[in-house]
Design an enzyme around this catalytic site. Structure first.
Site, PDB file in Angstrom:
ATOM      1  N   GLY A   6       0.821  -1.220   0.000  1.00 38.79           N
ATOM      2  CA  GLY A   6       0.000   0.000   0.000  1.00 38.79           C
ATOM      3  C   GLY A   6       0.842   1.251   0.000  1.00 38.79           C
ATOM      4  O   GLY A   6       0.647   2.145   0.834  1.00 38.79           O
ATOM      5  N   ALA A   7       1.767   1.337  -0.977  1.00 36.53           N
ATOM      6  CA  ALA A   7       2.711   2.470  -0.963  1.00 36.53           C
ATOM      7  C   ALA A   7       2.454   3.454  -2.106  1.00 36.53           C
ATOM      8  O   ALA A   7       3.299   4.284  -2.408  1.00 36.53           O
ATOM      9  CB  ALA A   7       4.143   1.943  -1.012  1.00 36.53           C
ATOM     10  N   ASN A  57      -3.381  -7.252  -4.928  1.00 34.82           N
ATOM     11  CA  ASN A  57      -4.357  -7.077  -3.860  1.00 34.82           C
ATOM     12  C   ASN A  57      -3.878  -7.933  -2.677  1.00 34.82           C
ATOM     13  O   ASN A  57      -3.850  -9.162  -2.778  1.00 34.82           O
ATOM     14  CB  ASN A  57      -5.731  -7.550  -4.361  1.00 34.82           C
ATOM     15  CG  ASN A  57      -6.800  -7.423  -3.301  1.00 34.82           C
ATOM     16  OD1 ASN A  57      -6.507  -7.268  -2.113  1.00 34.82           O
ATOM     17  ND2 ASN A  57      -8.040  -7.488  -3.726  1.00 34.82           N
ATOM     18  N   VAL A  58      -3.517  -7.279  -1.562  1.00 36.18           N
ATOM     19  CA  VAL A  58      -2.901  -8.026  -0.456  1.00 36.18           C
ATOM     20  C   VAL A  58      -3.859  -8.999   0.231  1.00 36.18           C
ATOM     21  O   VAL A  58      -3.433  -9.818   1.035  1.00 36.18           O
ATOM     22  CB  VAL A  58      -2.281  -7.089   0.614  1.00 36.18           C
ATOM     23  CG1 VAL A  58      -1.079  -6.344   0.081  1.00 36.18           C
ATOM     24  CG2 VAL A  58      -3.323  -6.145   1.208  1.00 36.18           C
ATOM     25  N   ASN A  84       1.492  -2.319   5.371  1.00 38.02           N
ATOM     26  CA  ASN A  84       0.849  -1.024   5.611  1.00 38.02           C
ATOM     27  C   ASN A  84      -0.522  -0.901   4.951  1.00 38.02           C
ATOM     28  O   ASN A  84      -1.369  -0.155   5.432  1.00 38.02           O
ATOM     29  CB  ASN A  84       1.789   0.071   5.078  1.00 38.02           C
ATOM     30  CG  ASN A  84       1.085   1.390   4.889  1.00 38.02           C
ATOM     31  OD1 ASN A  84       0.869   2.143   5.842  1.00 38.02           O
ATOM     32  ND2 ASN A  84       0.684   1.695   3.654  1.00 38.02           N
ATOM     33  N   SER A 137      -3.348   0.474  14.458  1.00 36.69           N
ATOM     34  CA  SER A 137      -3.975   1.773  14.734  1.00 36.69           C
ATOM     35  C   SER A 137      -4.305   1.807  16.222  1.00 36.69           C
ATOM     36  O   SER A 137      -4.530   0.744  16.823  1.00 36.69           O
ATOM     37  CB  SER A 137      -5.269   1.899  13.935  1.00 36.69           C
ATOM     38  OG  SER A 137      -6.067   2.937  14.450  1.00 36.69           O
ATOM     39  N   TYR A 150     -13.300  -1.997  11.721  1.00 36.91           N
ATOM     40  CA  TYR A 150     -11.917  -1.492  11.600  1.00 36.91           C
ATOM     41  C   TYR A 150     -11.142  -1.738  12.899  1.00 36.91           C
ATOM     42  O   TYR A 150     -10.008  -2.235  12.874  1.00 36.91           O
ATOM     43  CB  TYR A 150     -11.945   0.010  11.271  1.00 36.91           C
ATOM     44  CG  TYR A 150     -10.572   0.626  11.066  1.00 36.91           C
ATOM     45  CD1 TYR A 150      -9.866   0.421   9.885  1.00 36.91           C
ATOM     46  CD2 TYR A 150      -9.989   1.422  12.049  1.00 36.91           C
ATOM     47  CE1 TYR A 150      -8.614   0.990   9.685  1.00 36.91           C
ATOM     48  CE2 TYR A 150      -8.738   1.998  11.862  1.00 36.91           C
ATOM     49  CZ  TYR A 150      -8.059   1.784  10.676  1.00 36.91           C
ATOM     50  OH  TYR A 150      -6.811   2.351  10.487  1.00 36.91           O
TER      51      TYR A 150
HETATM   52  N1  LIG Z   1      -4.528   7.764   8.221  1.00 38.73           N
HETATM   53  C1  LIG Z   1      -4.769   7.466   9.471  1.00 38.73           C
HETATM   54  O1  LIG Z   1      -5.303   8.274  10.236  1.00 38.73           O
HETATM   55  C2  LIG Z   1      -4.377   6.127  10.030  1.00 38.73           C
HETATM   56  C3  LIG Z   1      -4.412   5.956  11.420  1.00 38.73           C
HETATM   57  C4  LIG Z   1      -4.072   4.720  11.963  1.00 38.73           C
HETATM   58  C5  LIG Z   1      -3.690   3.701  11.139  1.00 38.73           C
HETATM   59  N2  LIG Z   1      -3.666   3.895   9.781  1.00 38.73           N
HETATM   60  C6  LIG Z   1      -3.269   2.746   8.957  1.00 38.73           C
HETATM   61  O2  LIG Z   1      -2.168   3.114   8.151  1.00 38.73           O
HETATM   62  C7  LIG Z   1      -2.191   2.389   6.926  1.00 38.73           C
HETATM   63  C8  LIG Z   1      -2.076   3.369   5.770  1.00 38.73           C
HETATM   64  O3  LIG Z   1      -3.164   4.267   5.840  1.00 38.73           O
HETATM   65  P1  LIG Z   1      -3.255   5.604   4.972  1.00 38.73           P
HETATM   66  O4  LIG Z   1      -3.855   6.636   5.839  1.00 38.73           O
HETATM   67  O5  LIG Z   1      -1.977   5.872   4.281  1.00 38.73           O
HETATM   68  O6  LIG Z   1      -4.366   5.140   3.926  1.00 38.73           O
HETATM   69  P2  LIG Z   1      -4.675   5.661   2.451  1.00 38.73           P
HETATM   70  O7  LIG Z   1      -4.141   7.033   2.263  1.00 38.73           O
HETATM   71  O8  LIG Z   1      -6.118   5.406   2.253  1.00 38.73           O
HETATM   72  O9  LIG Z   1      -3.806   4.656   1.525  1.00 38.73           O
HETATM   73  C9  LIG Z   1      -4.099   3.292   1.564  1.00 38.73           C
HETATM   74  C10 LIG Z   1      -3.049   2.525   0.792  1.00 38.73           C
HETATM   75  O10 LIG Z   1      -3.354   1.129   0.922  1.00 38.73           O
HETATM   76  C11 LIG Z   1      -3.458   0.570  -0.377  1.00 38.73           C
HETATM   77  N3  LIG Z   1      -4.443  -0.515  -0.384  1.00 38.73           N
HETATM   78  C12 LIG Z   1      -5.727  -0.499   0.012  1.00 38.73           C
HETATM   79  N4  LIG Z   1      -6.287  -1.715  -0.158  1.00 38.73           N
HETATM   80  C13 LIG Z   1      -5.311  -2.508  -0.693  1.00 38.73           C
HETATM   81  C14 LIG Z   1      -5.273  -3.865  -1.099  1.00 38.73           C
HETATM   82  N5  LIG Z   1      -6.345  -4.666  -1.010  1.00 38.73           N
HETATM   83  N6  LIG Z   1      -4.114  -4.340  -1.603  1.00 38.73           N
HETATM   84  C15 LIG Z   1      -2.995  -3.561  -1.698  1.00 38.73           C
HETATM   85  N7  LIG Z   1      -2.991  -2.268  -1.333  1.00 38.73           N
HETATM   86  C16 LIG Z   1      -4.149  -1.743  -0.838  1.00 38.73           C
HETATM   87  C17 LIG Z   1      -3.863   1.705  -1.290  1.00 38.73           C
HETATM   88  O11 LIG Z   1      -3.504   1.364  -2.632  1.00 38.73           O
HETATM   89  P3  LIG Z   1      -4.260   2.019  -3.917  1.00 38.73           P
HETATM   90  O12 LIG Z   1      -3.968   3.493  -3.854  1.00 38.73           O
HETATM   91  O13 LIG Z   1      -3.610   1.377  -5.091  1.00 38.73           O
HETATM   92  O14 LIG Z   1      -5.695   1.732  -3.768  1.00 38.73           O
HETATM   93  C18 LIG Z   1      -3.030   2.846  -0.693  1.00 38.73           C
HETATM   94  O15 LIG Z   1      -1.710   2.784  -1.157  1.00 38.73           O
HETATM   95  C19 LIG Z   1      -3.496   1.590   6.936  1.00 38.73           C
HETATM   96  O16 LIG Z   1      -3.238   0.275   7.368  1.00 38.73           O
HETATM   97  C20 LIG Z   1      -4.343   2.326   7.965  1.00 38.73           C
HETATM   98  O17 LIG Z   1      -5.327   1.511   8.541  1.00 38.73           O
HETATM   99  C21 LIG Z   1      -3.994   5.065   9.216  1.00 38.73           C
END
Ligand SMILES: NC(=O)c1ccc[n+]([C@@H]2O[C@H](COP(=O)([O-])OP(=O)(O)OC[C@H]3O[C@@H](n4cnc5c(N)ncnc54)[C@H](OP(=O)(O)O)[C@@H]3O)[C@@H](O)[C@H]2O)c1
Length: 243
Positions: A6-7, A57-58, A84, A137, A150
């Site tokens: 997810g990068a 797709n992970v 991630n 999280s 979640y």
């Molecule tokens: N943002 C927050 O406030 C927050 C807080 C706590 C924890 N987190 C955790 O941090 C991590 C990253 O979050 P983020 O805020 O960066 O989210 P984001 O901006 O929504 O980005 C999500 C990333 O995950 C990828 N992804 C989603 N579903 C996938 C799948 N089935 N297979 C492979 N890749 C997939 C997306 O790829 P595509 O772009 O190609 O779809 C994107 O690169 C997540 O695990 C989230 O739960 C986030």
């Protein structure tokens, strides 16, 4: 070499870039956003390291097997893994336990953590070296009635890493990072009002940045943390210490 799932954007993108700054070759996984993954790739390569983007797709075992195979074929053995990739959904009502959404959240966040780990462990054991960091999280630590699926998925990630730590020791270390709210696309699920409230209830009086998380991930991947495994590092500006 490091694989970051997810990068294409958000936290994963910044983790990939910060690791490139440290000189690591980076496999950049994405699911649907090839255009954004290519932008991450350009930034990563600008630090003079080898990098590739790989679509997978992970939550699908076959696709994860392909991801690991391609990453190792193009960039060499995976010594470092950051799981991630994740999705969030905030239902309007706590009792709206939509099963389709539940399955999507659990398969992406939990299966999507287990599957890459499962695939890289044999090689890491063979080479007697491996470092794994899972992104959970703070939702997985406390009580979140407004996001039951979640929160359950993120609690599972913590349990998975904690329970695996002994089995993969002593050559592999596995730890979890539990971020508070971080300004990414995912944070758009929260209203302005909700964000204001979170900041108010955060001792450090701000939301987190992707760099805050990337720095912690790098610490846990590095030998600076050589006596730490099976742990969860909370990166939330002190929010969970408040009631
Ligand atoms: N943002 C927050 O406030 C927050 C807080 C706590 C924890 N987190 C955790 O941090 C991590 C990253 O979050 P983020 O805020 O960066 O989210 P984001 O901006 O929504 O980005 C999500 C990333 O995950 C990828 N992804 C989603 N579903 C996938 C799948 N089935 N297979 C492979 N890749 C997939 C997306 O790829 P595509 O772009 O190609 O779809 C994107 O690169 C997540 O695990 C989230 O739960 C986030």
């Amino acid at each position: 070499m490091v694989l970051v799932t997810g990068a294409s954007r958000g936290i994963g993108k910044v983790i990939a870039i910060e690791l490139a700054k440290c000189g690591a070759s980076v496999a950049i996984n994405y699911n649907s956003n090839k255009r954004l993954a290519k932008i991450t790739l350009k930034s990563v390569r600008s630090y003079g390291v080898n990098a590739e983007i790989i679509k997978a797709n992970v939550s699908e075992e076959k696709e994860v097997k392909y991801l690991i195979r391609e990453a190792e074929k193009k960039l060499g053995p995976i010594d470092l893994l950051v799981t991630n990739a994740g999705v969030l959904h905030l239902p309007k009502d706590a009792l709206d336990l939509n099963y389709k959404i539940w399955k999507k959240i659990m398969s992406t966040n939990v299966d999507g953590t287990l599957l890459p780990i499962k695939e890289v462990i044999p090689g890491m054991i063979k080479r007697k070296f491996g470092r794994i960091v899972c992104i959970s999280s703070i939702a997985g630590l406390g009580k979140r009635p407004n996001m039951i699926a979640y929160a359950t998925s993120k609690a599972s990630v913590i349990a998975l890493a904690r329970n695996l730590a002994e089995a993969v020791a002593p050559y592999i270390r596995i730890n979890t990072v539990a971020p508070g709210l971080i300004e990414t696309d995912m944070a758009k699920e929260f209203s302005k009002e909700a964000k204001k409230n979170i900041i108010l209830n955060t001792p450090l009086k701000r939301l987190g940045t992707s760099e805050d998380i990337a720095n912690t991930v790098i610490y846990l991947l590095s030998e600076q943390s050589s006596f730490i495994t099976g742990q969860t590092l909370i990166v939330d500006g002190g929010k969970v210490v408040l009631p």
